[in-house]
Scaffold this motif. Structure first.
Motif, PDB file in Angstrom:
ATOM      1  N   MET A  80     127.769   5.264 -89.993  1.00  0.00           N
ATOM      2  CA  MET A  80     127.093   6.106 -89.017  1.00  0.00           C
ATOM      3  C   MET A  80     127.262   5.528 -87.611  1.00  0.00           C
ATOM      4  N   LEU A  81     127.412   6.443 -86.654  1.00  0.00           N
ATOM      5  CA  LEU A  81     127.683   6.019 -85.291  1.00  0.00           C
ATOM      6  C   LEU A  81     126.551   5.159 -84.724  1.00  0.00           C
ATOM      7  N   TYR A  82     125.285   5.548 -85.013  1.00  0.00           N
ATOM      8  CA  TYR A  82     124.163   4.822 -84.422  1.00  0.00           C
ATOM      9  C   TYR A  82     124.017   3.419 -85.001  1.00  0.00           C
ATOM     10  N   GLN A  83     124.717   3.129 -86.115  1.00  0.00           N
ATOM     11  CA  GLN A  83     124.654   1.800 -86.724  1.00  0.00           C
ATOM     12  C   GLN A  83     125.708   0.848 -86.179  1.00  0.00           C
ATOM     13  N   LYS A  84     126.585   1.351 -85.339  1.00  0.00           N
ATOM     14  CA  LYS A  84     127.608   0.498 -84.746  1.00  0.00           C
ATOM     15  C   LYS A  84     126.963  -0.534 -83.822  1.00  0.00           C
ATOM     16  N   ASN A  85     127.563  -1.710 -83.759  1.00  0.00           N
ATOM     17  CA  ASN A  85     127.003  -2.774 -82.925  1.00  0.00           C
ATOM     18  C   ASN A  85     126.948  -2.382 -81.458  1.00  0.00           C
ATOM     19  N   TRP A  86     127.999  -1.689 -80.988  1.00  0.00           N
ATOM     20  CA  TRP A  86     128.028  -1.310 -79.573  1.00  0.00           C
ATOM     21  C   TRP A  86     126.923  -0.290 -79.259  1.00  0.00           C
ATOM     22  N   ALA A  87     126.630   0.587 -80.229  1.00  0.00           N
ATOM     23  CA  ALA A  87     125.578   1.580 -80.021  1.00  0.00           C
ATOM     24  C   ALA A  87     124.207   0.900 -79.950  1.00  0.00           C
ATOM     25  N   ARG A  88     123.996  -0.058 -80.829  1.00  0.00           N
ATOM     26  CA  ARG A  88     122.726  -0.776 -80.824  1.00  0.00           C
ATOM     27  C   ARG A  88     122.561  -1.606 -79.558  1.00  0.00           C
ATOM     28  N   ALA A  89     123.649  -2.230 -79.112  1.00  0.00           N
ATOM     29  CA  ALA A  89     123.600  -3.015 -77.878  1.00  0.00           C
ATOM     30  C   ALA A  89     123.301  -2.118 -76.677  1.00  0.00           C
ATOM     31  N   TRP A  90     123.870  -0.918 -76.685  1.00  0.00           N
ATOM     32  CA  TRP A  90     123.650   0.045 -75.607  1.00  0.00           C
ATOM     33  C   TRP A  90     122.167   0.422 -75.519  1.00  0.00           C
ATOM     34  N   LEU A  91     121.593   0.759 -76.661  1.00  0.00           N
ATOM     35  CA  LEU A  91     120.178   1.116 -76.685  1.00  0.00           C
ATOM     36  C   LEU A  91     119.295  -0.074 -76.326  1.00  0.00           C
ATOM     37  N   GLY A  92     119.659  -1.262 -76.828  1.00  0.00           N
ATOM     38  CA  GLY A  92     118.883  -2.453 -76.506  1.00  0.00           C
ATOM     39  C   GLY A  92     118.882  -2.740 -75.018  1.00  0.00           C
ATOM     40  N   LEU A  93     120.047  -2.549 -74.388  1.00  0.00           N
ATOM     41  CA  LEU A  93     120.134  -2.727 -72.941  1.00  0.00           C
ATOM     42  C   LEU A  93     119.231  -1.728 -72.227  1.00  0.00           C
ATOM     43  N   GLY A  94     119.155  -0.507 -72.782  1.00  0.00           N
ATOM     44  CA  GLY A  94     118.281   0.497 -72.187  1.00  0.00           C
ATOM     45  C   GLY A  94     116.826   0.092 -72.190  1.00  0.00           C
ATOM     46  N   LEU A  95     116.371  -0.529 -73.292  1.00  0.00           N
ATOM     47  CA  LEU A  95     114.985  -0.987 -73.358  1.00  0.00           C
ATOM     48  C   LEU A  95     114.722  -2.094 -72.347  1.00  0.00           C
ATOM     49  N   VAL A  96     115.634  -3.058 -72.257  1.00  0.00           N
ATOM     50  CA  VAL A  96     115.474  -4.147 -71.286  1.00  0.00           C
ATOM     51  C   VAL A  96     115.502  -3.593 -69.861  1.00  0.00           C
ATOM     52  N   TRP A  97     116.379  -2.622 -69.620  1.00  0.00           N
ATOM     53  CA  TRP A  97     116.451  -2.008 -68.289  1.00  0.00           C
ATOM     54  C   TRP A  97     115.121  -1.347 -67.942  1.00  0.00           C
ATOM     55  N   PHE A  98     114.567  -0.597 -68.885  1.00  0.00           N
ATOM     56  CA  PHE A  98     113.287   0.064 -68.634  1.00  0.00           C
ATOM     57  C   PHE A  98     112.219  -0.961 -68.255  1.00  0.00           C
ATOM     58  N   LEU A  99     112.167  -2.073 -68.967  1.00  0.00           N
ATOM     59  CA  LEU A  99     111.120  -3.067 -68.743  1.00  0.00           C
ATOM     60  C   LEU A  99     111.312  -3.827 -67.434  1.00  0.00           C
ATOM     61  N   ALA A 100     112.525  -4.287 -67.179  1.00  0.00           N
ATOM     62  CA  ALA A 100     112.750  -5.240 -66.082  1.00  0.00           C
ATOM     63  C   ALA A 100     113.239  -4.607 -64.788  1.00  0.00           C
ATOM     64  N   ALA A 101     114.046  -3.564 -64.894  1.00  0.00           N
ATOM     65  CA  ALA A 101     114.664  -3.011 -63.686  1.00  0.00           C
ATOM     66  C   ALA A 101     113.672  -2.272 -62.811  1.00  0.00           C
ATOM     67  N   ILE A 102     112.489  -1.974 -63.338  1.00  0.00           N
ATOM     68  CA  ILE A 102     111.480  -1.355 -62.488  1.00  0.00           C
ATOM     69  C   ILE A 102     111.154  -2.259 -61.305  1.00  0.00           C
TER      70      ILE A 102
END
Length: 391
Positions: free
Chosen positions: A1-23
């Motif tokens: 499954m596409l969402y199980q790919k490492n790059w997909a997970r890293a992309w989403l993980g970066l999004g969470l960190v961005w939400f928290l810190a980039a504010i």
């Protein structure tokens, strides 16, 4: 499954960190919003089809929570038919943004809650850096007096809302101490920076919410660390009142009772329909004009009426229900403290539930989103229990 790919997970993980810190760390609010689109909204939409089974599971595991969210959005959208706002498309787009934001969390849960805790630690550590930079910039480079209320960098420049963001980071860090001695020193330094920011902001609502949460946290953590933090919070509060009572009491109640009384009468004038989503309003209290109600629940009642407020209360209580069900897990305990903190913070200065991502999201939609990951955490915890029991 596409969402199980490492790059997909890293992309989403970066999004969470961005939400928290980039504010705080993003050069501008526009870049912060664009980063959220790129790192969180876009991957969620691209991965949603391949992860449709996960989203179906999310609905089946938390039907009451998801239904209450959808009903709130439906009522909010309906209120646009009587709202005076001139940009209906903007308000609809904001509701869609929130929905996509929430859909991201079941996908993020597939990383495992241990990884999510790591990402939250990274985001909180970056906020500690932002807190330190803010203090140096405001009192050092700008030469402001130490008794002036701290204005942070980026979107934590508002003393009250910025303190709410920083207080969230304190709770994310406080109960996840590292085991390595060197990392413990960095962890302690980060907490000092965050605590200093919260104190220097002089945001009594944020500090009260944080202190109360830490003081009562041993009720659900039930460990030595939480009891030590609780005692330290009581001692620090007593010392602060002893040394700086005049400064703490100087602003009195900040007209909160007068504002609440005026808002109560405004709600009574439009109890069922409210003013409509996106409607601007001013509160006249104590001979002064305020641009919002300084309370999340009364703000929602003003905008979309008592039915809308009731739906938001349902969302909030169903979120608590999911957290209580997971109270036996570390992540559940962290979120229980975060929910208590957010509930108290909403009472003092929060007036944006459906606006674009901003500081208020840390005490509104972020707790809801994090709670939407808990079913997978309970599954992980159960699997770990079976493994340990069979060995």
């Amino acid at each position: 499954m596409l969402y199980q790919k490492n790059w997909a997970r890293a992309w989403l993980g970066l999004g969470l960190v961005w939400f928290l810190a980039a504010i705080a760390l993003a050069p501008s609010n526009k870049i912060y919003q664009q980063g959220l689109v790129l790192f969180l909204w876009l991957p969620t939409l691209l991965l949603a089809w391949s992860a449709r089974a996960v989203l179906v599971q999310a609905w089946k595991r938390q039907p009451a929570l998801w239904l209450s969210v959808l009903l709130l959005f439906a009522w909010s959208g309906l209120s646009l038919t009587w709202s005076p706002t001139e940009d209906l498309g903007r308000e609809i787009k904001r509701l869609i943004y929130i929905l996509v934001f929430l859909l991201a969390f079941p996908l993020l849960a597939q990383l495992g809650l241990a990884r999510i805790r790591q990402l939250m630690l990274i985001g909180s550590a970056l906020l500690a850096v932002a807190a330190l930079v803010s203090i140096i910039n405001f009192y050092g480079l700008k030469g402001q007096h130490l008794l002036e209320r701290l204005e942070g960098i980026g979107e934590i420049s508002h003393p009250i809302l910025g303190a709410y963001v920083i207080g969230s980071a304190v709770l994310f860090l406080l109960y996840l101490p590292p085991r390595q001695r060197g990392m413990q020193l960095l962890w302690l330094a980060a907490l000092v920076c965050l605590g200093a920011f919260a104190t220097l902001s002089q945001s009594r609502g944020a500090i009260l919410a944080l202190v109360v949460t830490v003081v009562i946290a041993p009720l659900w953590f039930r460990d030595r660390h939480s009891r030590v933090f609780s005692i330290l919070a009581v001692l620090a509060t007593g010392l602060a009142f002893y040394l700086a009572y005049d400064l703490i009491a100087a602003r009195g109640s900040s007209y909160r009772p007068e504002i609440f009384y005026a808002v109560f009468h405004m709600i009574a004038a439009h109890p069922w329909a409210g003013l409509g989503l996106g409607a601007d309003y001013d509160v006249i209290a104590a001979g002064m004009q305020f641009d919002h109600s300084h309370n999340m629940f009364t703000h929602v009642a003003l905008e979309i009426g008592l039915p809308g407020m009731l739906l938001w209360v349902m969302v909030w209580l169903f979120t608590l229900g999911e957290i209580v069900r997971a109270r036996g897990t570390l992540f559940g305990k962290l979120l229980l403290g975060f929910w208590v903190y957010s509930t108290m913070a909403m009472q003092f200065d929060a007036a944006s539930l459906t606006g674009t991502p901003r500081a208020e999201w840390f005490i509104s939609w972020l707790p809801v989103g994090l709670a939407m990951m808990l079913p997978w955490g309970r599954a992980e915890n159960g699997a770990c229990g079976k493994i340990s029991g069979s060995t």
